[in-house]
Scaffold this active site. Sequence first.
Site, mmCIF file in Angstrom:
data_model
loop_
_atom_site.group_PDB
_atom_site.id
_atom_site.type_symbol
_atom_site.label_atom_id
_atom_site.label_comp_id
_atom_site.label_asym_id
_atom_site.label_seq_id
_atom_site.Cartn_x
_atom_site.Cartn_y
_atom_site.Cartn_z
ATOM 1 N N ARG A 115 3.238 -0.096 25.745
ATOM 2 C CA ARG A 115 2.603 0.469 24.551
ATOM 3 C C ARG A 115 2.692 1.990 24.572
ATOM 4 O O ARG A 115 2.981 2.637 23.561
ATOM 5 C CB ARG A 115 1.139 0.015 24.497
ATOM 6 C CG ARG A 115 0.381 0.496 23.273
ATOM 7 C CD ARG A 115 -1.050 -0.018 23.241
ATOM 8 N NE ARG A 115 -1.133 -1.459 23.329
ATOM 9 C CZ ARG A 115 -0.884 -2.300 22.328
ATOM 10 N NH1 ARG A 115 -0.518 -1.819 21.161
ATOM 11 N NH2 ARG A 115 -0.992 -3.591 22.486
ATOM 12 N N ASN A 124 0.833 -1.211 0.000
ATOM 13 C CA ASN A 124 0.000 0.000 0.000
ATOM 14 C C ASN A 124 0.865 1.259 0.000
ATOM 15 O O ASN A 124 0.554 2.237 -0.682
ATOM 16 C CB ASN A 124 -0.963 -0.001 1.191
ATOM 17 C CG ASN A 124 -2.208 -0.797 0.894
ATOM 18 O OD1 ASN A 124 -3.029 -0.387 0.081
ATOM 19 N ND2 ASN A 124 -2.341 -1.963 1.527
ATOM 20 N N HIS A 130 -8.154 -0.777 5.858
ATOM 21 C CA HIS A 130 -8.502 -2.053 6.491
ATOM 22 C C HIS A 130 -9.095 -2.979 5.424
ATOM 23 O O HIS A 130 -9.945 -2.544 4.636
ATOM 24 C CB HIS A 130 -9.513 -1.819 7.618
ATOM 25 C CG HIS A 130 -9.864 -3.076 8.340
ATOM 26 N ND1 HIS A 130 -9.005 -3.680 9.233
ATOM 27 C CD2 HIS A 130 -10.957 -3.867 8.274
ATOM 28 C CE1 HIS A 130 -9.565 -4.790 9.686
ATOM 29 N NE2 HIS A 130 -10.745 -4.928 9.130
ATOM 30 N N GLU A 181 -7.309 -2.123 -2.688
ATOM 31 C CA GLU A 181 -6.650 -1.265 -1.697
ATOM 32 C C GLU A 181 -5.706 -0.298 -2.403
ATOM 33 O O GLU A 181 -5.626 0.884 -2.066
ATOM 34 C CB GLU A 181 -5.870 -2.109 -0.685
ATOM 35 C CG GLU A 181 -6.737 -2.987 0.198
ATOM 36 C CD GLU A 181 -5.926 -3.727 1.255
ATOM 37 O OE1 GLU A 181 -5.006 -3.135 1.819
ATOM 38 O OE2 GLU A 181 -6.225 -4.907 1.510
ATOM 39 N N ARG A 217 -0.097 -2.318 14.642
ATOM 40 C CA ARG A 217 -0.038 -2.009 16.075
ATOM 41 C C ARG A 217 -1.357 -1.381 16.495
ATOM 42 O O ARG A 217 -1.912 -0.547 15.763
ATOM 43 C CB ARG A 217 1.068 -0.979 16.364
ATOM 44 C CG ARG A 217 2.463 -1.462 16.108
ATOM 45 C CD ARG A 217 3.011 -2.280 17.232
ATOM 46 N NE ARG A 217 2.944 -1.624 18.528
ATOM 47 C CZ ARG A 217 3.212 -2.230 19.681
ATOM 48 N NH1 ARG A 217 3.546 -3.500 19.704
ATOM 49 N NH2 ARG A 217 3.136 -1.569 20.820
ATOM 50 N N LEU A 267 -10.695 0.225 17.720
ATOM 51 C CA LEU A 267 -9.960 -0.484 16.666
ATOM 52 C C LEU A 267 -10.774 -0.604 15.376
ATOM 53 O O LEU A 267 -11.940 -1.015 15.413
ATOM 54 C CB LEU A 267 -9.589 -1.888 17.166
ATOM 55 C CG LEU A 267 -8.804 -2.764 16.186
ATOM 56 C CD1 LEU A 267 -7.409 -2.199 15.960
ATOM 57 C CD2 LEU A 267 -8.744 -4.198 16.684
HETATM 58 C C1 GRF Z 1 -3.242 -4.690 3.882
HETATM 59 O O1 GRF Z 1 -4.159 -5.686 3.544
HETATM 60 C C2 GRF Z 1 -3.889 -3.652 4.746
HETATM 61 O O2 GRF Z 1 -5.228 -3.424 4.435
HETATM 62 C C3 GRF Z 1 -3.784 -4.284 6.116
HETATM 63 O O3 GRF Z 1 -2.531 -4.907 6.127
HETATM 64 C C4 GRF Z 1 -2.146 -5.229 4.797
HETATM 65 C C5 GRF Z 1 -0.831 -4.578 4.558
HETATM 66 O O4 GRF Z 1 -0.296 -4.897 3.308
HETATM 67 N N1 GRF Z 1 -3.961 -3.290 7.143
HETATM 68 P P1 GRF Z 1 0.919 -4.050 2.719
HETATM 69 O O5 GRF Z 1 2.023 -4.055 3.768
HETATM 70 O O6 GRF Z 1 0.435 -2.676 2.436
HETATM 71 O O7 GRF Z 1 1.327 -4.795 1.499
#
Ligand code: GRF
Length: 220
Positions: free
Chosen positions: A70, A19, A114, A179, A96, A149
């Site tokens: 944390r 991403n 997400h 994504e 996290r 969360l």
């Molecule tokens: C993705 O599916 C994102 O939605 C989730 O964790 C994954 C991370 O993938 N929170 P990347 O590290 O961006 O490839």
Amino acid sequence: MKSSEMKRIVILISGRGSNMQSLLEGVASGVLNVGVAAVISNRPQAGGLAIATAQGIPTRVIDHQQFVSREAFDTALAAVIDEFSPDLVVLAGFMRILSDDFVRHFDGRLINIHPSLLPSFPGLHTHRRALEEGVKVHGCTVHFVTPTLDHGPIIVQAVVPVFDEDDEDRLAARVLAQEHQIYPLAVGWFVNNQLRIVDGRVVFDGAHRFSEALISPQGR
Ligand code: GRF
């Protein structure tokens, strides 16, 4: 836009960083008019760090295992993020749970992606759970972060079909492709001041149309 006016983002990762890469590609191609001030990982081995470094982006590692609590980790993380004075903090596979103080500190300028259609399937193993439930559509969500969360005002969602023959990996790949489409869109809308939060919901300004915030089902 002069670079002095360009908005700045900091991207937080924990792993492979696909991403993050989609955002860097958006910047490199000129689609996304934003400066990536830094990429920060809580894991020294995160694959995304090398991708960022190769593109000349400053990187930092703040290893959560080096902190006693944390809160101590989150305080250190917030301090490093603040050094870069970002307009927006982008969680891109940052695995996290963040403390309430951290979330409040970045209130209104902290977003997450997400891999489910929130509010369905917050938490982990979203694709497995979607298959177990037999849902016919699944997808991904970009949202502002609140102390709860995987919750917060939704900016954009992409929907994909779920097929009888899907397994977790096939479904995950179909969602991940979406994504990579919606995160650059959401960041672009934020940095161009095209959205705001009203009564806990995201509304869009100007010529920007709500219908753009739903990416409709794609084929296989
Ligand atoms: C993705 O599916 C994102 O939605 C989730 O964790 C994954 C991370 O993938 N929170 P990347 O590290 O961006 O490839």
